[in-house]
Design a protein around this motif. Structure first.
Motif, PDB file in Angstrom:
ATOM      1  N   TRP A  93       0.820  -1.195   0.000  1.00 41.35           N
ATOM      2  CA  TRP A  93       0.000   0.000   0.000  1.00 41.35           C
ATOM      3  C   TRP A  93       0.861   1.255   0.000  1.00 41.35           C
ATOM      4  O   TRP A  93       1.815   1.360   0.753  1.00 41.35           O
ATOM      5  CB  TRP A  93      -0.940   0.026   1.207  1.00 41.35           C
ATOM      6  CG  TRP A  93      -1.898   1.152   1.072  1.00 41.35           C
ATOM      7  CD1 TRP A  93      -1.856   2.329   1.738  1.00 41.35           C
ATOM      8  CD2 TRP A  93      -2.984   1.228   0.171  1.00 41.35           C
ATOM      9  NE1 TRP A  93      -2.874   3.129   1.306  1.00 41.35           N
ATOM     10  CE2 TRP A  93      -3.588   2.485   0.344  1.00 41.35           C
ATOM     11  CE3 TRP A  93      -3.522   0.346  -0.775  1.00 41.35           C
ATOM     12  CZ2 TRP A  93      -4.684   2.885  -0.393  1.00 41.35           C
ATOM     13  CZ3 TRP A  93      -4.613   0.750  -1.503  1.00 41.35           C
ATOM     14  CH2 TRP A  93      -5.189   2.011  -1.306  1.00 41.35           C
TER      15      TRP A  93
ATOM     16  N   LYS B 134      -5.229   2.086  -7.083  1.00 41.47           N
ATOM     17  CA  LYS B 134      -4.114   1.363  -6.465  1.00 41.47           C
ATOM     18  C   LYS B 134      -4.552  -0.050  -6.096  1.00 41.47           C
ATOM     19  O   LYS B 134      -3.809  -1.013  -6.288  1.00 41.47           O
ATOM     20  CB  LYS B 134      -3.658   2.127  -5.222  1.00 41.47           C
ATOM     21  CG  LYS B 134      -2.584   1.457  -4.431  1.00 41.47           C
ATOM     22  CD  LYS B 134      -1.254   1.633  -5.078  1.00 41.47           C
ATOM     23  CE  LYS B 134      -0.207   0.861  -4.300  1.00 41.47           C
ATOM     24  NZ  LYS B 134       1.097   0.939  -4.916  1.00 41.47           N
ATOM     25  N   GLN B 135      -5.795  -0.139  -5.575  1.00 42.70           N
ATOM     26  CA  GLN B 135      -6.295  -1.471  -5.245  1.00 42.70           C
ATOM     27  C   GLN B 135      -6.386  -2.325  -6.504  1.00 42.70           C
ATOM     28  O   GLN B 135      -6.051  -3.516  -6.473  1.00 42.70           O
ATOM     29  CB  GLN B 135      -7.661  -1.351  -4.581  1.00 42.70           C
ATOM     30  CG  GLN B 135      -7.543  -0.822  -3.159  1.00 42.70           C
ATOM     31  CD  GLN B 135      -8.880  -0.694  -2.467  1.00 42.70           C
ATOM     32  OE1 GLN B 135      -9.897  -0.494  -3.106  1.00 42.70           O
ATOM     33  NE2 GLN B 135      -8.874  -0.789  -1.159  1.00 42.70           N
ATOM     34  N   ASN B 136      -6.792  -1.695  -7.594  1.00 39.46           N
ATOM     35  CA  ASN B 136      -6.828  -2.439  -8.854  1.00 39.46           C
ATOM     36  C   ASN B 136      -5.450  -2.938  -9.242  1.00 39.46           C
ATOM     37  O   ASN B 136      -5.281  -4.087  -9.619  1.00 39.46           O
ATOM     38  CB  ASN B 136      -7.367  -1.554  -9.976  1.00 39.46           C
ATOM     39  CG  ASN B 136      -8.855  -1.376  -9.867  1.00 39.46           C
ATOM     40  OD1 ASN B 136      -9.509  -2.129  -9.159  1.00 39.46           O
ATOM     41  ND2 ASN B 136      -9.384  -0.388 -10.544  1.00 39.46           N
TER      42      ASN B 136
ATOM     43  N   THR C   7      -2.870  -3.471  -7.359  1.00 38.03           N
ATOM     44  CA  THR C   7      -2.394  -4.526  -6.479  1.00 38.03           C
ATOM     45  C   THR C   7      -3.076  -5.842  -6.817  1.00 38.03           C
ATOM     46  O   THR C   7      -2.423  -6.882  -6.906  1.00 38.03           O
ATOM     47  CB  THR C   7      -2.665  -4.157  -5.021  1.00 38.03           C
ATOM     48  OG1 THR C   7      -2.366  -2.789  -4.842  1.00 38.03           O
ATOM     49  CG2 THR C   7      -1.828  -4.973  -4.089  1.00 38.03           C
ATOM     50  N   ARG C   8      -4.387  -5.760  -7.016  1.00 35.81           N
ATOM     51  CA  ARG C   8      -5.102  -6.986  -7.327  1.00 35.81           C
ATOM     52  C   ARG C   8      -4.588  -7.588  -8.630  1.00 35.81           C
ATOM     53  O   ARG C   8      -4.286  -8.772  -8.702  1.00 35.81           O
ATOM     54  CB  ARG C   8      -6.596  -6.704  -7.425  1.00 35.81           C
ATOM     55  CG  ARG C   8      -7.421  -7.968  -7.582  1.00 35.81           C
ATOM     56  CD  ARG C   8      -8.905  -7.703  -7.557  1.00 35.81           C
ATOM     57  NE  ARG C   8      -9.329  -6.739  -8.543  1.00 35.81           N
ATOM     58  CZ  ARG C   8      -9.752  -5.516  -8.265  1.00 35.81           C
ATOM     59  NH1 ARG C   8      -9.787  -5.101  -7.017  1.00 35.81           N
ATOM     60  NH2 ARG C   8     -10.123  -4.699  -9.218  1.00 35.81           N
TER      61      ARG C   8
ATOM     62  N   LEU D  99      -1.129  -9.060  -8.091  1.00 36.08           N
ATOM     63  CA  LEU D  99      -1.148 -10.325  -7.348  1.00 36.08           C
ATOM     64  C   LEU D  99      -1.678 -11.436  -8.235  1.00 36.08           C
ATOM     65  O   LEU D  99      -1.112 -12.536  -8.285  1.00 36.08           O
ATOM     66  CB  LEU D  99      -2.017 -10.185  -6.096  1.00 36.08           C
ATOM     67  CG  LEU D  99      -1.427  -9.339  -4.965  1.00 36.08           C
ATOM     68  CD1 LEU D  99      -2.409  -9.240  -3.817  1.00 36.08           C
ATOM     69  CD2 LEU D  99      -0.125  -9.938  -4.478  1.00 36.08           C
TER      70      LEU D  99
ATOM     71  N   CYS E  93      -7.745  -5.809   2.272  1.00 41.46           N
ATOM     72  CA  CYS E  93      -7.601  -4.353   2.305  1.00 41.46           C
ATOM     73  C   CYS E  93      -6.875  -3.853   1.065  1.00 41.46           C
ATOM     74  O   CYS E  93      -7.203  -2.805   0.515  1.00 41.46           O
ATOM     75  CB  CYS E  93      -6.811  -3.919   3.538  1.00 41.46           C
ATOM     76  SG  CYS E  93      -7.811  -3.823   5.000  1.00 41.46           S
ATOM     77  N   LEU E  94      -5.881  -4.619   0.642  1.00 42.45           N
ATOM     78  CA  LEU E  94      -5.077  -4.185  -0.500  1.00 42.45           C
ATOM     79  C   LEU E  94      -5.855  -4.255  -1.801  1.00 42.45           C
ATOM     80  O   LEU E  94      -5.667  -3.441  -2.695  1.00 42.45           O
ATOM     81  CB  LEU E  94      -3.818  -5.048  -0.630  1.00 42.45           C
ATOM     82  CG  LEU E  94      -2.711  -4.816   0.370  1.00 42.45           C
ATOM     83  CD1 LEU E  94      -1.586  -5.793   0.114  1.00 42.45           C
ATOM     84  CD2 LEU E  94      -2.193  -3.406   0.258  1.00 42.45           C
ATOM     85  N   THR E  95      -6.707  -5.272  -1.912  1.00 39.04           N
ATOM     86  CA  THR E  95      -7.369  -5.459  -3.207  1.00 39.04           C
ATOM     87  C   THR E  95      -8.768  -4.873  -3.233  1.00 39.04           C
ATOM     88  O   THR E  95      -9.371  -4.782  -4.290  1.00 39.04           O
ATOM     89  CB  THR E  95      -7.473  -6.949  -3.555  1.00 39.04           C
ATOM     90  OG1 THR E  95      -8.250  -7.578  -2.538  1.00 39.04           O
ATOM     91  CG2 THR E  95      -6.130  -7.592  -3.639  1.00 39.04           C
ATOM     92  N   GLY E  96      -9.294  -4.467  -2.081  1.00 36.44           N
ATOM     93  CA  GLY E  96     -10.681  -3.979  -2.039  1.00 36.44           C
ATOM     94  C   GLY E  96     -11.553  -5.018  -1.382  1.00 36.44           C
ATOM     95  O   GLY E  96     -11.381  -6.220  -1.605  1.00 36.44           O
TER      96      GLY E  96
ATOM     97  N   THR F 287     -14.173  -7.523  -5.996  1.00 35.24           N
ATOM     98  CA  THR F 287     -12.767  -7.116  -6.055  1.00 35.24           C
ATOM     99  C   THR F 287     -11.862  -8.088  -5.306  1.00 35.24           C
ATOM    100  O   THR F 287     -10.659  -8.070  -5.483  1.00 35.24           O
ATOM    101  CB  THR F 287     -12.567  -5.726  -5.455  1.00 35.24           C
ATOM    102  OG1 THR F 287     -13.079  -5.715  -4.141  1.00 35.24           O
ATOM    103  CG2 THR F 287     -13.232  -4.648  -6.278  1.00 35.24           C
TER     104      THR F 287
END
Lengths: 684, 188
Positions: free
Chosen positions: A273, A286-288, A290-291, A294, B131-134, B139
């Motif tokens: 993060w 950012k969450q996108n 990271t997802r 990953l 938390c990182l991915t939503g 998500t």
């Protein structure tokens, strides 16, 4: 004691970020404080329960542990402010009991540390655009910031060159310049054209090589040509040293974090993060990222598992297909090189002064730019078919693009050098033309200037391209997407993305042009500085106004290594070009080396003036005997470094084992401690 | 800036400078922002601001770890995540540019340790990844991916193979991550 020493080395190996060695030397105590600070018992009772005896004991115990090393500044302790205060009060008590000398020394240490920090902060405060870059980072993440930091670094580098050039080349020439022989009135009407092409009036000014003639400063060891040479050589050496240093530092990082220690997924989760993100939009993006990342990594793992199960026929088919695609890439590259060649040919066939000719003179840069815009995108598509894992796909595209950029520039230089000159290197065994061009038209043409002009044009064109792509492509596109979001065209185009790789390659490319051209166009660093300054604002506009963050994550550390590495490649390329050029041009033509046989003749005159012992030393240094000794010494030094590296690797392995031991020890101790605490609580 | 300077007593200001990584300007700015949240000027330095109010700060608003951050830095006995001004300074100090890697990794660990038990176990890691991915269903990673990811993380960073990541293992991993110090940052 020995163990502690090892810990120190370990810490140094691991983190360049641990700011000063006195911090890392206390790491032993840190682990302990952490354990105690993290104990469930300490966490449930925070301060304030003064009446609770167990807690009070607990607190005192904790503070005792923390007070262990008074040399650590209090703010380095991971406890809350009130606890720090308590600790400080205890330290004050200690301070009274120790001698005044110790107290003075300690306070001196604090002052010194504070001074150092302040100086460091003041220096970092001098860096321009800190706030802007910070804002960009907040909105677009670390990757785009890396681009801007790289741009700033190049700007600094060019400013440094400007200072060197100003000191060693420009000022001496201006001060000691002989009477100007040409007093013809410049044709101001064609100035705008001259600005773009570098001809006419500009040719007579300090922009180009021929301006720097040998002036009245004419000592054997102190004359303008020598200073000119000194300035250029120092620029090259300085850039080599700075770039190698930066690349190596980055490489060390990426090696430490690279495949040799496979903890990539842990990093992505633990430091995934970016806490500086502020807007909700950026956060969801950012969450996108990271997802996606990953998922990409997990997919890659699955991919590797799949690769292991491939049958032989599948392998053969795949390899054939890959060879085919690589051939296609080669064809594309060759085709683009041919295009560049034709563009140069066309440009050089045009000699008159008409407006079309001005356009034609820009044909090679335009061709190169178009190729550089189109091909990387095609490469991205091609690499999708090759059934490589995603990372390899990305890297492959990147490598191909780098190759394209640098190769197209070198092809351009090569053909330019070869096209209408009789340089023997290009004639591939043909009989060398004995008539030198400088002999039949030396009054009109100065070859060095011609070359400098080419580089000048490329630089100016890069700037124009930046303008064009920002205001004629990116902005209208954004405008269209914003105003008519439902239209077909807008949906096809989609949002702009800031492609870090391509932009960085652009920077590398233009920096290479600067290095190549600086010898023949000494004011190129100044022009380049100006260009980068303008480019910064253009790119800032593009990013802030027109771009949506890119879909693919870019890691700072590994990418900046790649940036600097490509820059280094560019530098080597330009050094090679310079060497070729120095050999190619007959220095009798114009410029500072007018009248000497080769460029380095100016140093010979100086050498003659030296006393005998110095002369013999220099001749010894340049002899084979010395080279042999030097190589031997280098071999010895390299061997020692290699063996030291090996020893370090072994130490790392051993320390890893030790870490396992330590943590199990700690676990045991924590368990013991909690049982003791429980036993104490029970009697109450 | 001069107007706000008078509100914090000088000795307190210098004390804060000594005990945190913040500069004078940063402390004054923090004080200004904090008293805006408090709603009244010159509040006593021990008075608390509730977590809800703290979370309205734009710097924290879109952070998926915002509640954890408040809980970790809060010294409240009620464990409600409310912050005093000093807690707020602690927070900013840990997230400041000049805080050391040790401090940052310590607090990062505590933020990621959702159940406050001193180790990161499978459930903590799952929450962290969410938390990182939503957090929403579409998500999130699939259960299979999550399982694969957690086993990967444990394989990489659980050195003593006890099924959880403890503080020293965490610091061990973090200290080799070059992006961590630059990304673990909140500046007012």
């Amino acid at each position: 004691m020995e163990r502690e020493d090892k810990t120190i080395t370990f810490q140094r190996l691991l983190s360049d970020e641990s700011y000063s060695s006195d911090l890392s030397s206390d790491s032993c105590e840190y682990y302990q404080t952490e354990i105690f600070g993290l104990l469930p018992s300490t966490q449930t009772h925070r301060r304030a329960h003064a009446d609770d005896i167990t807690h009070d004991q607990n607190e005192r115990l904790r503070l005792d542990r923390i007070c262990w090393n008074p040399n650590v500044p209090l703010r380095n302790l991971p406890v809350c402010l009130q606890d720090k205060r308590d600790i400080r009060d205890r330290q004050h008590l200690q301070k009274r009991s120790i001698g005044s000398w110790d107290a003075w020394r300690r306070s001196q240490q604090t002052t010194r540390r504070r001074l150092k920090e302040q100086v460091g902060r003041a220096v970092s405060g001098l860096l321009p655009w800190r706030h802007m870059i910070h804002r960009i980072e907040g909105q677009f993440g670390v990757g785009v910031k890396a681009y801007f930091v790289f741009l700033r670094y190049l700007l600094g580098l060019n400013l440094l060159y400007c200072v060197i050039i100003g000191g060693s080349v420009l000022v001496p020439t201006l001060v000691y310049r002989g009477e100007s022989t040409e007093t013809q009135n410049p044709d101001w009407s064609s100035l705008y054209k001259d600005m773009f092409v570098g001809s006419g009036v500009l040719e007579k000014t300090a922009v180009f090589h021929s301006f720097y003639t040998r002036g009245s400063l004419n000592g054997a060891c102190l004359n303008t040509p020598l200073l000119f040479l000194l300035g250029m050589v120092s620029i090259i050496f300085l850039s080599i040293i700075m770039l190698v240093r930066r690349t190596v530092v980055g490489y060390k990082h990426s090696w430490i974090t690279g495949k040799h220690f496979s903890s990539n997924l842990s990093y992505k989760v633990f430091s995934g993060w970016d806490f500086s993100i502020q807007s909700p939009q950026a956060a969801s993006l950012k969450q996108n990222f990271t997802r996606n990342e990953l998922k990409m990594d997990l997919e890659e793992q699955a991919f590797h598992a799949r690769v292991k199960q491939r049958t032989l026929t599948q392998w053969v088919r795949l390899v054939l297909f890959r060879i085919l695609l690589n051939l296609a890439v080669l064809c594309l590259l060759t085709g683009s090189f041919m295009l560049i060649y034709y563009a140069i040919h066309l440009q050089q066939s045009c000699t008159d002064e008409s407006t079309e000719c001005v356009m034609l003179k820009y044909l090679p840069p335009i061709t190169m730019t178009l190729i550089n815009i189109a091909l990387p995108r095609i490469f991205t598509k091609i690499s999708e078919f090759e059934d490589y894992s995603l990372t390899i796909q990305l890297n492959l595209t990147l490598i191909r693009s780098i190759f394209l950029k640098l190769a197209s520039l070198s092809i351009y230089l090569f053909f330019f050098i070869c096209a209408d000159k009789d340089y023997q290197f290009c004639q591939f065994g043909q009989k060398k033309n004995t008539l030198k061009p400088s002999q039949h038209n030396s009054t009109i043409l100065c070859e060095e200037n011609e070359f400098g002009k080419e580089m000048y044009k490329l630089t100016i064109f890069n700037l124009l391209e930046g303008f064009f792509s920002a205001f004629c492509v990116a902005y209208p596109r954004t405008f269209l997407v914003e105003k008519f979001p439902s239209s077909r065209l807008a949906q096809i185009l989609g949002n702009n993305q800031f492609e870090i790789t391509l932009n960085v390659l652009d920077l590398v490319n233009s920096q290479t042009v600067m290095w190549v051209g600086v010898f023949y166009c000494p004011l190129l660093p100044a022009i380049s500085t100006l260009r980068l300054l303008i480019l910064y604002y253009i790119k800032k506009f593009t990013v802030m106004r027109c771009c949506a963050p890119a879909q693919r994550m870019f890691r700072t550390a590994s990418s900046s290594v790649l940036f600097h590495f490509t820059l280094l490649l560019g530098l080597f390329m330009s050094v090679v070009t310079l060497v070729v050029n120095i050999n190619r041009f007959n220095p009798g033509g114009c410029g500072p080396f007018n009248g000497t046989r080769t460029v380095f003749d100016v140093t010979n005159d100086c050498k003659e003036m030296l006393p005998n012992w110095a002369k013999s030393t220099i001749s010894y240094i340049s002899s084979e005997a010395f080279a042999f000794t030097l190589i031997l010494a280098e071999v010895v030094i390299l061997t020692s470094y290699v063996s030291r590296g090996r020893a370090n690797r072994k130490t790392i392995e051993r320390l890893k084992d030790m870490l396992v031991m330590c943590s199990s020890d700690k676990r045991f101790l924590v368990k013991q401690h909690s049982t003791i605490m429980r036993r104490r609580q029970r009697p109450r | 800036m001069g107007g706000t300077a008078s509100k914090l007593p000088k000795e307190l200001l210098s004390e804060y400078q000594e005990l945190t990584f913040l500069t004078k300007q940063e402390i004054l700015l923090a004080h200004k922002r904090f008293s805006e949240l408090q709603g009244r000027e010159n509040g006593p330095y021990s008075s608390r601001v509730s977590m809800e109010k703290i979370l309205t700060l734009p710097e924290l608003k879109s952070n998926p770890f915002r509640k954890r951050i408040c809980h970790v830095f809060s010294t409240s006995d009620l464990r409600d995540g409310s912050l005093t001004f000093e807690d707020f300074l602690d927070l900013l100090s840990a997230f400041s540019d000049s805080a050391t890697l040790e401090i940052k990794s310590h607090y990062a660990f505590r933020i990621f340790d959702f159940d406050d038990d001193g180790t990161l176990d499978g459930r903590d890691l799952e929450k962290l990844v969410n938390c990182l991915t939503g957090e929403t269903d579409d998500t999130r990673l699939t259960a299979e991916e999550m399982r694969q990811l957690i086993s990967n993380i444990l394989e990489e960073s659980d050195i003593d193979k006890d099924g959880t990541v403890n503080p020293s293992e965490f610091q061990h991993v973090i200290s080799r991550s070059p992006d961590f110090v630059s990304s673990f940052k909140i500046v007012l």
